[in-house]
Motif scaffolding. Structure first.
Motif, PDB file in Angstrom:
ATOM      1  N   VAL A 289      71.978  65.937  -5.415  1.00 48.84           N
ATOM      2  CA  VAL A 289      70.985  65.524  -4.422  1.00 48.84           C
ATOM      3  C   VAL A 289      71.497  64.407  -3.511  1.00 48.84           C
ATOM      4  O   VAL A 289      71.373  64.494  -2.278  1.00 48.84           O
ATOM      5  CB  VAL A 289      69.670  65.110  -5.117  1.00 48.84           C
TER       6      VAL A 289
ATOM      7  N   LEU B 297      71.934  64.432   0.552  1.00 50.42           N
ATOM      8  CA  LEU B 297      71.294  63.481   1.463  1.00 50.42           C
ATOM      9  C   LEU B 297      72.336  62.755   2.309  1.00 50.42           C
ATOM     10  O   LEU B 297      72.129  62.518   3.510  1.00 50.42           O
ATOM     11  CB  LEU B 297      70.448  62.474   0.673  1.00 50.42           C
TER      12      LEU B 297
ATOM     13  N   GLN C 270      64.433  64.816   6.074  1.00 50.42           N
ATOM     14  CA  GLN C 270      65.362  64.531   4.984  1.00 50.42           C
ATOM     15  C   GLN C 270      64.622  64.406   3.648  1.00 50.42           C
ATOM     16  O   GLN C 270      65.112  64.856   2.604  1.00 50.42           O
ATOM     17  CB  GLN C 270      66.121  63.241   5.276  1.00 50.42           C
TER      18      GLN C 270
ATOM     19  N   GLY D  35      65.367  66.540   0.295  1.00 53.73           N
ATOM     20  CA  GLY D  35      65.755  65.884  -0.954  1.00 53.73           C
ATOM     21  C   GLY D  35      64.884  66.286  -2.123  1.00 53.73           C
ATOM     22  O   GLY D  35      65.389  66.567  -3.222  1.00 53.73           O
TER      23      GLY D  35
ATOM     24  N   CYS E 237      65.646  68.843  -5.677  1.00 52.15           N
ATOM     25  CA  CYS E 237      65.435  68.448  -7.081  1.00 52.15           C
ATOM     26  C   CYS E 237      64.759  69.543  -7.895  1.00 52.15           C
ATOM     27  O   CYS E 237      64.648  69.425  -9.123  1.00 52.15           O
ATOM     28  CB  CYS E 237      64.589  67.178  -7.148  1.00 52.15           C
TER      29      CYS E 237
ATOM     30  N   ILE F 190      65.053  59.041  -3.732  1.00 49.28           N
ATOM     31  CA  ILE F 190      65.261  59.923  -2.575  1.00 49.28           C
ATOM     32  C   ILE F 190      64.927  59.159  -1.293  1.00 49.28           C
ATOM     33  O   ILE F 190      65.704  59.139  -0.327  1.00 49.28           O
ATOM     34  CB  ILE F 190      64.391  61.184  -2.679  1.00 49.28           C
TER      35      ILE F 190
END
Length: 471
Positions: free
Chosen positions: A158, A162, A174, A178, A182, A219
């Motif tokens: 992840v 990003l 974004q 993210g 997950c 995140i």
């Protein structure tokens, strides 16, 4: 994986209910170290399932509302057709979380200091309240903090994902990417594929819900640090959820921690009809897992008529200040009135004023104003916002085209963040998104526990409507 609670604990829970009628006795004084969040919910589910079945059987044909043509073509405003456990929004009173107003939550929910009413409530304590309808003890809130910290680690793919995104991509885009990435860790999705019985869906959904809430801060912080700073994210898991999130963002100020606790709590839930909550519920009704369901909620939150509104407020205030300062005029009631009428005459709205449901000043605005009066009474932007609050309702009443001429939550939140040097207003909606997960996903737990079905309203054509109204 079935969660069991001892008969003793169940008995104690039944004897110490949390009342939403004004009684605020914390649960379980004699079982302070016994009941976990999972045990508390496991004790509640059978009884709530029973009551839901009874409601459908005995009163399923009762009429609780009607739909007008205006409502059908006007966004379903006011149509009573959605079950929502966690909060209720009254047009005149404002939001109640499980029956408690914001001031009542501030008075009884555990805080970082450990004393209810001393500082802003822990987000973990409100999360517990929304899930269980019970006020937690400080020990229970702390146990939830520890649980969330233990789930916070992101999948290995992840952060590199990003880091690869363009810095000029909107932070909310974004954020959605993210969270969706997950989803590889979804316990619910795997359990569904393995054929878990429907009556156990809620247990696996809860695992995902806690994990989603736990992972959102890193995140969000990774996006913030990548876009605006050096990309480095530091943590301090000795702190609560909000305090650690502030450290991840790069802020180390106890006063800012308190602001973030307030901000995260008051943005968690606003009943189920708002776009982000409804989107989460709708996608969840298809049995999409909580990761994907809340990713849908984030996409709804990213709209300018929903979560982006707070940045629009700040832009409007900054434009107001820039205009009159460049003309050598003070920013006061007279010049604010002039700028407001210029905005309205240009067929634009005053951002931060009005609400789809509320018909009074938003209590979330009021508690932020009280925070500002306590922590930053001399702040220049706060004074501007306070003056706007004094003159704007009368302007909008005179204009006559606004159902609610009073400020909403977005009218104040950006100014508080700006005071602490958090000036990247394009990012503000991400903070909103970290918070709103708690409300939308608390309801998603009960959607699965109560076995709510796929949401599938009946649509009608314009021709059908004409045929009905002309009969």
């Amino acid at each position: 994986m079935t969660l069991l609670v001892s008969r003793t604990v169940r008995s104690l829970l039944r004897k110490t209910p949390f009342s939403t009628t004004g009684t605020t006795t914390p649960i379980g004084a004699s079982i302070r170290t016994v009941t976990t969040l999972q045990e508390t919910l496991a004790a509640q589910v059978p009884e709530k399932q029973k009551k839901m079945a009874e409601l459908k059987k005995s009163y399923g044909s009762e009429v609780i509302g009607q739909v007008t043509v205006d409502q059908c073509i006007g966004g379903a405003r006011g149509v009573k057709c959605m079950l929502w456990e966690t909060s209720n929004l009254d047009p005149d009173e404002g939001i109640r979380f499980r029956g408690l107003t914001i001031p009542e939550c501030q008075a009884v929910l555990p805080t970082y200091s450990g004393k209810a009413g001393d500082g802003e409530p822990l987000l973990e304590s409100l999360f517990w309240l929304l899930l269980t309808s019970e006020v937690p003890t400080k020990e229970q809130a702390d146990s939830l903090t520890a649980d969330l910290h233990s789930r916070a680690k992101l999948p290995s793919h992840v952060v590199p994902l990003l880091n690869s995104l363009p810095k000029d991509m909107h932070p909310m885009t974004q954020f959605t990417i993210g969270l969706a990435a997950c989803q590889t860790e979804s316990v619910f999705a795997k359990a569904y594929q393995d054929g878990v019985p429907k009556n156990l869906y809620h247990e696996y959904a809860l695992e995902d819900i806690l994990s989603v809430v736990a992972k959102l801060p890193e995140i969000a912080a990774t996006i913030y640090r990548n876009v605006y700073h050096d990309g480095v994210v530091s943590q301090d898991t000795s702190l609560d959820f909000a305090g650690n999130f502030c450290r991840m963002l790069g802020y180390n100020d106890p006063s800012f921690d308190e602001l973030m606790r307030l901000y995260l709590c008051i943005h968690t839930d606003h009943e189920g009809g708002n776009a982000s909550a409804h989107a989460t519920h709708l996608v969840g009704s298809t049995l999409s897992d909580p990761f994907l369901s809340y990713a849908a909620g984030l996409n709804a939150l990213a709209g300018p008529l929903h979560g982006l509104a707070n940045q629009e407020v700040l832009k409007w205030i900054q434009e107001l200040k820039d205009k009159f300062e460049s003309e050598g005029k003070p920013v006061n009631a007279e010049t604010i009135t002039e700028f407001a009428w210029d905005t309205l005459n240009a067929k634009k709205v005053i951002p931060g004023y009005g609400h789809a449901v509320l018909r009074k000043t938003d209590p979330r605005y009021t508690c932020q104003r009280e925070f500002a009066l306590k922590h930053m009474p001399d702040d220049e932007l706060f004074k501007v916002v306070d003056t706007i609050y004094e003159v704007m309702p009368d302007i909008l009443k005179e204009h006559g085209k606004v159902a609610n001429p009073y400020p909403n939550v977005d009218s104040h939140s950006g100014v508080l963040l700006w005071h602490y040097g958090f000036t990247q207003y394009q990012y503000y909606t991400v903070l909103f998104g970290v918070s709103r997960a708690v409300g939308g996903l608390s309801q998603l737990y009960w959607d699965r526990a109560l076995g709510l079905p796929l949401e599938r309203p009946k649509s009608v054509t314009p021709e059908w409507i004409w045929s009905q109204v002309q009969k």
